[in-house]
Enzyme design. Structure first.
Site, PDB file in Angstrom:
ATOM      1  N   HIS A  44       0.807  -1.104   0.156  1.00  0.00           N
ATOM      2  CA  HIS A  44       0.191  -0.133   0.180  1.00  0.00           C
ATOM      3  C   HIS A  44       0.922   1.170  -0.013  1.00  0.00           C
ATOM      4  O   HIS A  44       1.605   1.357   0.963  1.00  0.00           O
ATOM      5  CB  HIS A  44      -0.732   0.100   1.156  1.00  0.00           C
ATOM      6  CG  HIS A  44      -2.123   0.990   1.100  1.00  0.00           C
ATOM      7  ND1 HIS A  44      -1.994   2.181   1.105  1.00  0.00           N
ATOM      8  CD2 HIS A  44      -3.209   0.766   1.164  1.00  0.00           C
ATOM      9  CE1 HIS A  44      -2.946   2.744   0.962  1.00  0.00           C
ATOM     10  NE2 HIS A  44      -3.991   1.852   1.063  1.00  0.00           N
TER      11      HIS A  44
ATOM     12  N   SER B 109      -5.327   5.951   4.679  1.00  0.00           N
ATOM     13  CA  SER B 109      -6.315   5.657   3.893  1.00  0.00           C
ATOM     14  C   SER B 109      -6.014   5.951   2.610  1.00  0.00           C
ATOM     15  O   SER B 109      -5.452   7.315   2.381  1.00  0.00           O
ATOM     16  CB  SER B 109      -7.621   6.009   4.403  1.00  0.00           C
ATOM     17  OG  SER B 109      -8.727   5.834   3.294  1.00  0.00           O
TER      18      SER B 109
ATOM     19  N   ARG C 122      -2.797   1.166  -6.576  1.00  0.00           N
ATOM     20  CA  ARG C 122      -1.708   0.853  -5.475  1.00  0.00           C
ATOM     21  C   ARG C 122      -0.273   0.597  -5.912  1.00  0.00           C
ATOM     22  O   ARG C 122       0.742   1.113  -5.191  1.00  0.00           O
ATOM     23  CB  ARG C 122      -2.387   0.010  -4.354  1.00  0.00           C
ATOM     24  CG  ARG C 122      -3.488   0.493  -3.824  1.00  0.00           C
ATOM     25  CD  ARG C 122      -4.110  -0.371  -2.687  1.00  0.00           C
ATOM     26  NE  ARG C 122      -5.222   0.278  -2.072  1.00  0.00           N
ATOM     27  CZ  ARG C 122      -5.873  -0.230  -1.253  1.00  0.00           C
ATOM     28  NH1 ARG C 122      -5.814  -1.358  -0.889  1.00  0.00           N
ATOM     29  NH2 ARG C 122      -6.718   0.322  -0.426  1.00  0.00           N
TER      30      ARG C 122
END
Length: 659
Positions: free
Chosen positions: A267, A285, A331
């Site tokens: 991520h 996030s 990502r």
């Protein structure tokens, strides 16, 4: 080599699932009441499956190692959940969600599974709203949406920065309702240690009561594994410290094939590593990439504060390299781009292994909108900043607070520092269209299976898959299997297969306790994690993977000679829990490296340095690697590869481009 049958229904893609539901065998209500189903895991997939199956009439036993289902790791998901509702009237559709997901996964997923996921996505939102999930809403009352990586539409529904928590509370409320009705029996603080197989079918589990240490036998006509992913094989990840692969790995050792183990997701938006003292990493996030712009200084080793670096001396490298998607590339693309800039000497912070995520531009933009709404004429920059920060706080406030608590820096005043970290695993137990593994009666749902994301998961699709599997897929597909099993009575747990499985579990516990070495389970976990991150992380090559396999074998050998577990078996012993999980990670880590070594291509989260385009993008090899790698366990360190060919009738593979 075993030919794998994915059981994808015949017919047009758009009607496969509808036709399947209309033609499968059913179990009548009275028969359901005499059938028992075991569910391992109580996150979104497990809780939704347990409540749905119990609502249908099945007798359900649900197990979790946490003290409450509410503490499942699904609670940590922040940014949102995808659904093709087209509320924004921006061109979204079931097909576009399907297409984005297949493309985002770099053409390494099944078309049939992905289309079904896109098809039921809209139903998930309706289900959750009916449960009272407090999704964000527009001024007029309509549900709000925001953007996530890999798409050009706004399809992500959210509840501030705590979407996973709110969705889990919705599923938990349904689960607890069934507990109250007596159709679900909840076993908290229990860990599954063995699958019981009788006459080739999964018929139960051996679970350990983590408080007393006692081993228990439990029968089920079917067993569902909803135990999450295996990202903690890297030690440092965004996963909760308790997250593990043990349930899936025990199933793998009992005959369930493991699919695409090397497909792990890094991520791009995490708080950077700050030192050797850390036991986990914290996710910021992906939703922050809606309004945050990512950049590094144009000058190497620039020691100035980010606010002192003028605009013309900043490199907004994602916007420069990928103008069509900008900061909202998938990502895997964003993560590799951050690594490239840091490796080239443009990283920031004390470690120089970070990039900036800056909200200044959109804070002012929101401030201007607010000023117009409030009829404030000629506002100053400070007024615009203050008004904009109010909007940012409403959308992302808890994430900003989390960042400030961890780093001691105010992200409203100073850009966040972020760097990629291990987050999600696309690999998992191989399942067919019905979510059944290669062991009849044994199913795998959510992140525990490999089925829907290919080589890279798009943001906000994990919550979608977990709830799709639990609420809308397994209630149909399990009936197809159990309809042929209605004459099977509950098998007594003194059956020889239960006794043998318990004996295996006990012998392994004894073996761990009797090593009596000098080093903790964490010591070996950290060593494994470093090897995995350095040689099977964001970038991989043949030399590193070959070395990693040898190094992991050496760590495993040392583990079984020099592990020390304090305390005893017959009590709450978290070190014994850890040791069992690390033992499984030490086997899984080797398989991941073997899988990565064999897949001599780059796709999604699997980036082989030998296979890249001239401008550093992933280069697939569709002629040789357009398949699911499904590994059969033979012995520790020995596996046999089976291949499921991937066929693309609708979305034909092309070089993935976000430029």
């Amino acid at each position: 080599m075993t030919k794998l049958d994915s059981k994808i229904p015949e017919g047009p893609l758009e009607t496969k699932w509808t036709h399947y539901k209309s033609t499968i065998p059913l179990v009548n209500p009275s028969n359901k009441r005499s059938m028992e189903v075991i569910i391992v895991g109580s996150g979104l997939a497990g809780a939704s499956a347990a409540s749905s199956l119990a609502e249908l009439g099945y007798q359900v036993k649900c197990f979790c190692f946490q003290d409450s289902p509410r503490r499942a790791h699904s609670i940590a998901a922040q940014g949102g959940i995808n659904a093709a509702k087209n509320y924004q009237n921006d061109g979204d559709s079931t097909f576009r969600l399907f297409y984005d997901t297949v493309k985002g996964g770099d053409y390494r997923s099944r078309e049939g599974n992905v289309y079904r996921l896109a098809e039921v996505s809209a139903n998930i939102i309706d289900q959750c709203v009916a449960q009272g999930v407090p999704f964000a809403r527009e001024y007029g009352g309509y549900l709000s949406n925001r953007s996530f990586g890999g798409t050009q539409v706004q399809r992500t529904f959210y509840a501030a920065g705590q979407t996973g928590q709110q969705l889990l509370l919705g599923a938990y409320s349904g689960l607890e309702r069934q507990v109250g009705l007596g159709t679900v029996k909840m076993y908290s603080r229990h860990e599954m240690l063995e699958i019981v197989v009788i006459d080739g079918k999964a018929r139960g589990i051996i679970a350990r009561d983590l408080i007393s240490g006692k081993l228990e036998r439990h029968f089920g006509h079917a067993v569902l594994l909803c135990s999450g992913g295996y990202g903690n094989v890297f030690y440092l990840s965004t996963n909760a410290m308790g997250s593990n692969v043990t349930a899936a790995w025990k199933a793998h050792r009992r005959g369930a094939l493991f699919g695409n183990p090397c497909f792990t997701q890094i991520h791009p938006t995490c708080i950077p590593v700050s030192g050797d003292h850390q036991s986990k990493l914290t996710l910021m996030s992906e939703s922050l990439r809606n309004d945050g712009r990512i950049w590094v200084p144009k000058k190497k080793d620039d020691s100035r504060k980010p606010v002192d670096i003028p605009e013309e001396e900043r490199d907004y490298y994602l916007e420069r390299r990928y103008p069509a998607f900008g900061n909202l590339v998938p990502r895997d693309v964003a993560s590799r781009a951050a690594k490239e800039r840091c490796d080239a000497g443009y990283g920031v912070g004390t470690s120089k292994m970070a990039v900036y995520l800056d909200f200044a531009f959109n804070t002012l933009r929101y401030g201007k909108v607010e000023a117009n709404k409030r009829s404030i004429h000629n506002p100053s920059q400070e007024e615009l900043k203050k008004l904009g920060q109010e909007v940012i706080k409403e959308k992302y406030g808890n994430l900003f607070e989390m960042y400030e608590k961890i780093t001691g820096e105010n992200p409203y005043e100073m850009p966040m520092r972020i760097y990629p970290a291990v987050h999600y695993t696309m690999g998992g137990l191989w399942v067919d269209y019905e979510l059944m593994t290669t062991v009849p009666g044994l199913y795998s749902l959510g992140e525990a299976n490999f089925s829907d994301h290919g080589a890279n998961r798009l943001g906000a699709s994990a919550l979608m898959q977990g709830l799709a599997d639990g609420y809308f897929v397994i209630p149909y597909t399990i009936g197809s299997y159990l309809s042929k099993d209605i004459s099977t009575k509950a098998i007594p747990t003194d059956h020889a297969a239960f006794m043998d499985a318990e004996k295996n579990a006990q012998e392994r516990l004894d073996k761990l306790m009797n090593i009596k070495g000098t080093k903790s389970a964490d010591h070996f976990h950290k060593k494994l994690g470093k090897v995995m991150w350095d040689k099977c992380g964001m970038a991989r090559n043949e030399k590193g993977l070959t070395e990693a396999i040898s190094e992991i074998r050496a760590i495993r050998e040392e583990f079984w000679k020099d592990l020390r577990i304090p305390g005893t078996q017959n009590e709450l012993n978290t070190e014994l829990e850890k040791a069992g999980r690390v033992a499984d990670f030490l086997e899984l880590g080797e398989l991941m490296c073997q899988d990565a070594l064999l897949r001599k291509e780059s796709c999604g989260g699997h980036f082989r340095e030998e296979s890249q385009t001239p401008d550093g993008e992933a280069k697939r090899d569709d002629d040789n690697f357009s398949y699911v790698a499904a590994w059969e366990f033979k012995d520790a360190g020995k596996w046999e590869l089976h291949k499921e060919e991937l066929i693309f009738d609708i979305v034909h593979p092309t070089q993935r481009s976000y430029k």
